[in-house]
Scaffold this motif. Sequence first.
Motif, PDB file in Angstrom:
ATOM      1  N   PRO A   1     -10.240  49.183  67.281  1.00  0.00           N
ATOM      2  CA  PRO A   1      -8.832  49.310  66.886  1.00  0.00           C
ATOM      3  C   PRO A   1      -8.054  47.997  66.872  1.00  0.00           C
ATOM      4  CG  PRO A   1      -9.411  51.000  68.454  1.00  0.00           C
ATOM      5  CD  PRO A   1     -10.600  50.113  68.343  1.00  0.00           C
ATOM      6  N   VAL A   2      -8.284  47.137  67.853  1.00  0.00           N
ATOM      7  CA  VAL A   2      -7.530  45.883  67.908  1.00  0.00           C
ATOM      8  C   VAL A   2      -7.875  44.996  66.719  1.00  0.00           C
ATOM      9  CG1 VAL A   2      -7.075  43.817  69.265  1.00  0.00           C
ATOM     10  CG2 VAL A   2      -7.484  45.997  70.415  1.00  0.00           C
ATOM     11  N   VAL A   3      -9.177  44.846  66.490  1.00  0.00           N
ATOM     12  CA  VAL A   3      -9.632  44.012  65.377  1.00  0.00           C
ATOM     13  C   VAL A   3      -9.157  44.602  64.055  1.00  0.00           C
ATOM     14  CG1 VAL A   3     -11.670  43.123  64.204  1.00  0.00           C
ATOM     15  CG2 VAL A   3     -11.631  43.243  66.681  1.00  0.00           C
ATOM     16  N   THR A   4      -9.229  45.926  63.950  1.00  0.00           N
ATOM     17  CA  THR A   4      -8.774  46.603  62.743  1.00  0.00           C
ATOM     18  C   THR A   4      -7.322  46.255  62.455  1.00  0.00           C
ATOM     19  OG1 THR A   4     -10.254  48.436  63.170  1.00  0.00           O
ATOM     20  CG2 THR A   4      -8.441  48.856  61.665  1.00  0.00           C
ATOM     21  N   ARG A   5      -6.508  46.324  63.507  1.00  0.00           N
ATOM     22  CA  ARG A   5      -5.084  46.064  63.364  1.00  0.00           C
ATOM     23  C   ARG A   5      -4.841  44.623  62.870  1.00  0.00           C
ATOM     24  NH1 ARG A   5      -1.048  48.918  63.883  1.00  0.00           N
ATOM     25  NH2 ARG A   5       0.899  47.794  63.899  1.00  0.00           N
ATOM     26  N   ASN A   6      -5.549  43.679  63.504  1.00  0.00           N
ATOM     27  CA  ASN A   6      -5.421  42.280  63.082  1.00  0.00           C
ATOM     28  C   ASN A   6      -5.824  42.109  61.632  1.00  0.00           C
ATOM     29  OD1 ASN A   6      -4.580  41.518  65.577  1.00  0.00           O
ATOM     30  ND2 ASN A   6      -6.627  40.932  66.286  1.00  0.00           N
ATOM     31  N   PHE A   7      -6.887  42.797  61.276  1.00  0.00           N
ATOM     32  CA  PHE A   7      -7.399  42.658  59.922  1.00  0.00           C
ATOM     33  C   PHE A   7      -6.378  43.171  58.909  1.00  0.00           C
ATOM     34  CE2 PHE A   7     -10.070  43.642  56.255  1.00  0.00           C
ATOM     35  CZ  PHE A   7     -10.798  42.474  56.163  1.00  0.00           C
ATOM     36  N   TYR A   8      -5.762  44.317  59.223  1.00  0.00           N
ATOM     37  CA  TYR A   8      -4.738  44.863  58.325  1.00  0.00           C
ATOM     38  C   TYR A   8      -3.553  43.908  58.196  1.00  0.00           C
ATOM     39  CZ  TYR A   8      -6.793  49.474  57.689  1.00  0.00           C
ATOM     40  OH  TYR A   8      -7.604  50.498  57.328  1.00  0.00           O
ATOM     41  N   GLN A   9      -3.188  43.293  59.314  1.00  0.00           N
ATOM     42  CA  GLN A   9      -2.047  42.373  59.259  1.00  0.00           C
ATOM     43  C   GLN A   9      -2.356  41.174  58.364  1.00  0.00           C
ATOM     44  OE1 GLN A   9      -1.368  41.935  63.405  1.00  0.00           O
ATOM     45  NE2 GLN A   9       0.052  43.669  63.473  1.00  0.00           N
ATOM     46  N   LEU A  10      -3.615  40.740  58.458  1.00  0.00           N
ATOM     47  CA  LEU A  10      -4.053  39.630  57.620  1.00  0.00           C
ATOM     48  C   LEU A  10      -3.930  39.994  56.141  1.00  0.00           C
ATOM     49  CD1 LEU A  10      -5.144  37.007  58.674  1.00  0.00           C
ATOM     50  CD2 LEU A  10      -7.444  37.902  58.450  1.00  0.00           C
ATOM     51  N   ILE A  11      -4.390  41.194  55.813  1.00  0.00           N
ATOM     52  CA  ILE A  11      -4.324  41.659  54.423  1.00  0.00           C
ATOM     53  C   ILE A  11      -2.866  41.727  53.980  1.00  0.00           C
ATOM     54  CG2 ILE A  11      -4.894  43.538  52.815  1.00  0.00           C
ATOM     55  CD1 ILE A  11      -7.389  42.545  53.833  1.00  0.00           C
ATOM     56  N   GLU A  12      -1.997  42.199  54.895  1.00  0.00           N
ATOM     57  CA  GLU A  12      -0.586  42.323  54.547  1.00  0.00           C
ATOM     58  C   GLU A  12       0.005  40.946  54.225  1.00  0.00           C
ATOM     59  OE1 GLU A  12       2.071  43.606  57.565  1.00  0.00           O
ATOM     60  OE2 GLU A  12       3.296  44.736  56.160  1.00  0.00           O
ATOM     61  N   GLU A  13      -0.355  39.951  55.052  1.00  0.00           N
ATOM     62  CA  GLU A  13       0.132  38.590  54.789  1.00  0.00           C
ATOM     63  C   GLU A  13      -0.341  38.091  53.432  1.00  0.00           C
ATOM     64  OE1 GLU A  13      -0.936  35.847  57.925  1.00  0.00           O
ATOM     65  OE2 GLU A  13      -0.181  37.299  59.397  1.00  0.00           O
ATOM     66  N   ILE A  14      -1.617  38.362  53.151  1.00  0.00           N
ATOM     67  CA  ILE A  14      -2.176  37.913  51.877  1.00  0.00           C
ATOM     68  C   ILE A  14      -1.424  38.568  50.728  1.00  0.00           C
ATOM     69  CG2 ILE A  14      -4.226  38.096  50.412  1.00  0.00           C
ATOM     70  CD1 ILE A  14      -5.818  37.876  53.103  1.00  0.00           C
ATOM     71  N   ASN A  15      -1.133  39.851  50.897  1.00  0.00           N
ATOM     72  CA  ASN A  15      -0.382  40.582  49.880  1.00  0.00           C
ATOM     73  C   ASN A  15       1.010  39.980  49.693  1.00  0.00           C
ATOM     74  OD1 ASN A  15       1.443  43.520  49.581  1.00  0.00           O
ATOM     75  ND2 ASN A  15      -0.027  42.891  48.026  1.00  0.00           N
ATOM     76  N   LYS A  16       1.636  39.608  50.832  1.00  0.00           N
ATOM     77  CA  LYS A  16       2.978  39.023  50.735  1.00  0.00           C
ATOM     78  C   LYS A  16       2.946  37.653  50.081  1.00  0.00           C
ATOM     79  CE  LYS A  16       5.489  41.628  54.088  1.00  0.00           C
ATOM     80  NZ  LYS A  16       5.384  41.919  55.525  1.00  0.00           N
ATOM     81  N   ASP A  17       1.794  36.982  50.172  1.00  0.00           N
ATOM     82  CA  ASP A  17       1.657  35.694  49.486  1.00  0.00           C
ATOM     83  C   ASP A  17       1.526  35.859  47.981  1.00  0.00           C
ATOM     84  OD1 ASP A  17       1.806  34.330  51.791  1.00  0.00           O
ATOM     85  OD2 ASP A  17      -0.337  33.952  52.029  1.00  0.00           O
ATOM     86  N   GLY A  18       1.503  37.092  47.522  1.00  0.00           N
ATOM     87  CA  GLY A  18       1.505  37.310  46.079  1.00  0.00           C
ATOM     88  C   GLY A  18       0.194  37.795  45.497  1.00  0.00           C
ATOM     89  N   ILE A  19      -0.789  38.095  46.344  1.00  0.00           N
ATOM     90  CA  ILE A  19      -2.055  38.590  45.814  1.00  0.00           C
ATOM     91  C   ILE A  19      -2.042  40.117  45.815  1.00  0.00           C
ATOM     92  CG2 ILE A  19      -4.536  38.741  46.275  1.00  0.00           C
ATOM     93  CD1 ILE A  19      -4.439  35.865  47.151  1.00  0.00           C
ATOM     94  N   THR A  20      -2.374  40.679  44.672  1.00  0.00           N
ATOM     95  CA  THR A  20      -2.409  42.126  44.541  1.00  0.00           C
ATOM     96  C   THR A  20      -3.618  42.671  45.309  1.00  0.00           C
ATOM     97  OG1 THR A  20      -1.552  41.752  42.340  1.00  0.00           O
ATOM     98  CG2 THR A  20      -2.332  43.977  42.840  1.00  0.00           C
ATOM     99  N   VAL A  21      -3.421  43.787  46.005  1.00  0.00           N
ATOM    100  CA  VAL A  21      -4.510  44.331  46.815  1.00  0.00           C
ATOM    101  C   VAL A  21      -4.824  45.758  46.379  1.00  0.00           C
ATOM    102  CG1 VAL A  21      -5.238  44.977  49.133  1.00  0.00           C
ATOM    103  CG2 VAL A  21      -3.857  42.930  48.804  1.00  0.00           C
ATOM    104  N   ILE A  22      -6.102  46.026  46.158  1.00  0.00           N
ATOM    105  CA  ILE A  22      -6.545  47.400  45.927  1.00  0.00           C
ATOM    106  C   ILE A  22      -7.534  47.727  47.036  1.00  0.00           C
ATOM    107  CG2 ILE A  22      -7.778  48.982  44.414  1.00  0.00           C
ATOM    108  CD1 ILE A  22      -6.862  47.387  42.046  1.00  0.00           C
ATOM    109  N   MET A  23      -7.246  48.788  47.777  1.00  0.00           N
ATOM    110  CA  MET A  23      -8.061  49.095  48.950  1.00  0.00           C
ATOM    111  C   MET A  23      -8.599  50.509  48.846  1.00  0.00           C
ATOM    112  SD  MET A  23      -8.296  48.231  52.571  1.00  0.00           S
ATOM    113  CE  MET A  23      -6.793  47.557  53.198  1.00  0.00           C
ATOM    114  N   VAL A  24      -9.896  50.645  49.051  1.00  0.00           N
ATOM    115  CA  VAL A  24     -10.486  51.976  49.133  1.00  0.00           C
ATOM    116  C   VAL A  24     -10.713  52.255  50.595  1.00  0.00           C
ATOM    117  CG1 VAL A  24     -12.542  53.325  48.654  1.00  0.00           C
ATOM    118  CG2 VAL A  24     -11.600  51.849  46.902  1.00  0.00           C
ATOM    119  N   SER A  25     -10.151  53.353  51.085  1.00  0.00           N
ATOM    120  CA  SER A  25     -10.264  53.590  52.520  1.00  0.00           C
ATOM    121  C   SER A  25     -10.021  55.043  52.869  1.00  0.00           C
ATOM    122  CB  SER A  25      -9.262  52.712  53.257  1.00  0.00           C
ATOM    123  OG  SER A  25      -9.262  53.005  54.615  1.00  0.00           O
ATOM    124  N   HIS A  26     -10.462  55.428  54.054  1.00  0.00           N
ATOM    125  CA  HIS A  26     -10.173  56.767  54.564  1.00  0.00           C
ATOM    126  C   HIS A  26      -9.055  56.731  55.588  1.00  0.00           C
ATOM    127  CE1 HIS A  26     -13.526  58.707  52.685  1.00  0.00           C
ATOM    128  NE2 HIS A  26     -14.365  57.846  53.186  1.00  0.00           N
TER     129      HIS A  26
END
Lengths: 235, 277
Positions: free
Chosen positions: A166-191
Amino acid sequence: MALIECKNLTLGYEGKPIVSGLDFKVSEGDYLYIIGENGSGKSTLMKALLGHKCVLGGEIIFDKSLSRKEIGYLPQQTVIQRDFPASVKEIVYSGCLNGCGLKPFYSAAQKKHAKEVMAKLGLTELENRCYRELSGGQQQRVLLARALCATKKLLILDEPVAGLDPVVTRNFYQLIEEINKDGITVIMVSHDMNAATEYASHFLHICHTPSFYGTKHDYLCCDVCRVFNAGGDEK
Amino acid sequence: MIQTLTYYLSFSFIQYALIAGLLISLCASLLGVTLVLKRYSMIGDGLSHVAFGAMSVAAVCSLAPMAVTLPVTILAAVILLGMSSNGKIKGDAAIAMISVGALAIGYLLMNVFTVSSNVSGDVCTTLFGSTSILTLTKNDIILCSVLAAVVILVFILFYHKIFAVTFDENFANATGTNTKLYNNLIAVVTAVVIVLAMNLVGALLVSALIIFPALTAMRIFKSFKSVILGAAVISVTCTLIGLLIAILYGTPVGSTIVIADIVVFGIFSVIGKIKNR
């Protein structure tokens, strides 16, 4: 401006459709979650976006500014990778390959870009470490860095947090969010519905036909979402 | 001993054998790393049997062995590497099928259409290499060197692409690398190396030349580049040791080289274990 537009898309293999009637647009800066049960056609849709030959009808239109070679992709890990002798640096650099064309080696600019990406993801200290000796979360960050080297616009992630704590997952999501805020479009397949409701801007729920496409707010209020969250009990 | 060695080394056929042997083992080790990591270790074995079959066809029809073996083996390699990704028969089964099939056909042909008086001797030579490396002519050496140089050049020019295709075919494909092309390239190079290496160690022992240096290097080295370089050095060293011992003591060339490989693998395994503790 739509980066990718799908019009009445039917996908499948050997003439057998798996998912049909897909109509949606991905605009620049979106964070799209593709949700659906196993076997509903999520992975097929992703493969189609990545250029595999599974389009049976309709069309996928890419914006002129986006070449198919410039999609950053984070695939699920394969068995081969678990004991692969490769340094972090070598793997991240391999993301630059699509910019090489026929040139046999990486240019200095590409290496510099890769170094910047590694610094951003906190991988600089690990750059000479062996990939197979890293933890699951670190490995996933390495693959993310590689994907970021391959793109400046669009990132497609396939169940990136499977098997992470869970901790690593959370960090990873935050990283993706930052990348998205930097202007990169994100498409995620997930459950992972919890993360989806927290981070996504748009949803595409598919179950052989698209059950829903729209923004987060609309999705959370619709029936499809409630049934899915309740594990299908309300059918 | 040194005197005997210098005496032997003054013969041109021994020099040829050394040059060819070292070049071949260098090529085999470069390729071996990719094949082992892609889980295609058995492909060397399968293809060498195909090459054996093709060689017996060549012998029966009295054609030049290389002219038949090389194209047939290349074809088999492309089919096998293609099959394992999307065939109805899975990769390992396909390899097993083709390899025993070719072996049976080869042996049958050699028996039915006997060209020489000593069939079992011929078969044994093709399978285990025995002394064929010492009977190479100058032309053989030139061909060997050219092919080896091509293999090494291909490897250097496509090094990064080969790495990407080996590490993660899905990603490489998604980002626009033509994985099919590079897989076929790897298949063709594999076939060339195997046909070359058959001269050195014989059909049955070719696999050893491909997989041992790679596996040995992987015990200790941890990046792709160091594994490749390590495997190359290990392979060349083992072949040199094996060849010299074979020349000095008259042991069979192929098995002596393989035994040198096994010993070094053992040493590296122990060092790797100690290092990781």
